[in-house]
Write a protein that holds these residues in place. Sequence first.
Motif, mmCIF file in Angstrom:
data_model
loop_
_atom_site.group_PDB
_atom_site.id
_atom_site.type_symbol
_atom_site.label_atom_id
_atom_site.label_comp_id
_atom_site.label_asym_id
_atom_site.label_seq_id
_atom_site.Cartn_x
_atom_site.Cartn_y
_atom_site.Cartn_z
ATOM 1 N N UNK A 82 -93.305 -37.072 -45.736
ATOM 2 C CA UNK A 82 -93.127 -38.084 -44.011
ATOM 3 C C UNK A 82 -93.405 -39.761 -45.094
ATOM 4 N N UNK A 83 -93.841 -39.902 -46.399
ATOM 5 C CA UNK A 83 -94.294 -40.932 -46.925
ATOM 6 C C UNK A 83 -92.664 -41.537 -47.142
ATOM 7 N N UNK A 84 -92.121 -40.629 -48.084
ATOM 8 C CA UNK A 84 -91.025 -40.790 -48.762
ATOM 9 C C UNK A 84 -90.092 -41.511 -47.727
ATOM 10 N N UNK A 85 -90.097 -41.347 -46.450
ATOM 11 C CA UNK A 85 -89.140 -40.945 -44.999
ATOM 12 C C UNK A 85 -89.195 -42.626 -44.430
ATOM 13 N N UNK A 86 -91.080 -42.688 -44.014
ATOM 14 C CA UNK A 86 -91.389 -44.243 -43.522
ATOM 15 C C UNK A 86 -91.945 -44.967 -44.021
ATOM 16 N N UNK A 87 -92.337 -44.748 -45.693
ATOM 17 C CA UNK A 87 -92.877 -45.635 -45.909
ATOM 18 C C UNK A 87 -94.957 -45.411 -46.507
ATOM 19 N N UNK A 88 -94.555 -46.778 -46.359
ATOM 20 C CA UNK A 88 -96.331 -46.221 -47.674
ATOM 21 C C UNK A 88 -97.341 -46.152 -45.870
ATOM 22 N N UNK A 89 -97.891 -45.844 -45.533
ATOM 23 C CA UNK A 89 -99.937 -45.035 -45.006
ATOM 24 C C UNK A 89 -100.330 -45.970 -44.877
ATOM 25 N N UNK A 90 -100.338 -46.338 -43.942
ATOM 26 C CA UNK A 90 -101.993 -47.689 -43.697
ATOM 27 C C UNK A 90 -103.310 -46.829 -42.910
ATOM 28 N N UNK A 91 -103.136 -45.733 -41.920
ATOM 29 C CA UNK A 91 -103.855 -45.909 -41.300
ATOM 30 C C UNK A 91 -104.126 -43.875 -40.343
ATOM 31 N N UNK A 92 -104.447 -43.358 -40.541
ATOM 32 C CA UNK A 92 -105.157 -42.430 -40.610
ATOM 33 C C UNK A 92 -105.319 -41.823 -39.503
ATOM 34 N N UNK A 117 -109.226 -35.691 -43.214
ATOM 35 C CA UNK A 117 -110.655 -34.655 -42.963
ATOM 36 C C UNK A 117 -111.622 -35.362 -42.376
ATOM 37 N N UNK A 118 -111.951 -37.044 -43.000
ATOM 38 C CA UNK A 118 -112.612 -38.115 -42.363
ATOM 39 C C UNK A 118 -112.629 -38.335 -40.995
ATOM 40 N N UNK A 119 -111.509 -38.764 -40.698
ATOM 41 C CA UNK A 119 -111.295 -38.803 -39.228
ATOM 42 C C UNK A 119 -111.291 -37.543 -38.275
ATOM 43 N N UNK A 120 -110.707 -36.002 -39.186
ATOM 44 C CA UNK A 120 -111.161 -34.964 -38.152
ATOM 45 C C UNK A 120 -112.721 -34.841 -38.140
ATOM 46 N N UNK A 121 -113.428 -34.666 -38.514
ATOM 47 C CA UNK A 121 -115.227 -35.132 -38.729
ATOM 48 C C UNK A 121 -115.542 -36.060 -37.989
ATOM 49 N N UNK A 122 -115.148 -37.550 -38.194
ATOM 50 C CA UNK A 122 -115.701 -38.558 -36.700
ATOM 51 C C UNK A 122 -115.463 -38.983 -36.138
ATOM 52 N N UNK A 123 -113.938 -38.023 -35.241
ATOM 53 C CA UNK A 123 -113.375 -38.480 -34.327
ATOM 54 C C UNK A 123 -112.707 -40.207 -34.772
ATOM 55 N N UNK A 124 -112.611 -40.655 -35.265
ATOM 56 C CA UNK A 124 -112.141 -41.675 -35.283
ATOM 57 C C UNK A 124 -110.722 -41.978 -36.749
ATOM 58 N N UNK A 125 -109.753 -43.120 -36.518
ATOM 59 C CA UNK A 125 -109.312 -43.216 -37.313
ATOM 60 C C UNK A 125 -110.101 -43.654 -38.797
ATOM 61 N N UNK A 126 -109.240 -43.426 -39.791
ATOM 62 C CA UNK A 126 -109.827 -44.178 -41.238
ATOM 63 C C UNK A 126 -108.304 -44.497 -41.595
ATOM 64 N N UNK A 127 -108.696 -46.321 -42.614
ATOM 65 C CA UNK A 127 -108.377 -47.518 -42.260
ATOM 66 C C UNK A 127 -108.070 -46.770 -44.162
ATOM 67 N N UNK A 128 -106.466 -47.140 -44.809
ATOM 68 C CA UNK A 128 -105.898 -46.524 -46.312
ATOM 69 C C UNK A 128 -106.392 -47.624 -47.368
#
Length: 337
Positions: A192-202, A326-337
Amino acid sequence: MLRAGIIGCGGIAERRHAPVLGKLKGVTLAALTDTSTDRLAELGEHYNVPEDDRHADMDSMLANAELDLVHICTPHDLHVGQAIAALESGAHVLLEKPISTTVDEADRIIAAAEAAGRKVAISHNQLWSSGHRAVRRVVDDGSLGEVFFVRSEGFSARHVSGRGINQDWRTQSGAGGGGPLIDNGYHQVYKAIDIAGPPTRVFARIGRHASDIEVEDTAVVMIEHQGGATTSIQVGWCAPGGSIRAEEIFGSTGQLRVGGESPLRLWTHERSRWDDVELEPEVRDELGFPPLVQEFLDAIVNDTDVPEAMSAAASRQTLAVVVAAYESGQSGQPVEL
């Protein structure tokens, strides 16, 4: 002739690493190490590795086999220590994915490679597969317009069992560092990164619902990319009746569908129909591994940088997405990269 060694004689070494090292020119499979004497004997005899070069102890192999490069094919938690040891012995290193289980471990591997003046590559093999190369050609030629959404879904009934002493390490939080997301899903993330570019949030929902294992059996991950695109990844070991794999890429002027009625199909607004996209021939189950290893060998012989797509930095970026999920899955919140 480059001399290669393999650390870990399990399933992935048997299916991919040993056969490729046995076929490519300019390299020989010179040594093996594994804690299972049965696996050492099985692979050693099949690939004509002398008994003196079959080591039950990794340090013995690294000290005595005079290796130019080492392939590491072990459970995820062992990668950091084994990679650093191999680099410090003077060998270049090809690691099975993921590079490690934490970003800090990835940084330690990168630092060890720089200190040793050796090269590190990670098996992002599916980027070299015939199917993904065709996808890249379509994206690059502009047929899709601006890519805005990548969809990747893959479920199975259970994990792939190992062939060594601990056959269920993928289900153990310590050995695997997670479940299907860090194992199968890792491929989906780097593609997905190869196609859509650098990730910023998860953002992710992760849980264990249908399996008696230590790790998750289901992960749903949304990745936002720097250019504005979004990726949706679903992966799990939670489908006892099997599942239909889905992989699609949506652009402003077209759509790509991987699998289904044909390996790869393209729909464009201009033609208003599905057309098959031609793929280069590829042996079943190779999934890009031979050309990836060949390019790693070329970088060693020519003393050039390994291709960015297989670099430790690229794998660190992929791992950062997985860790954030994994962090987002535990916290229920989005995580910035």
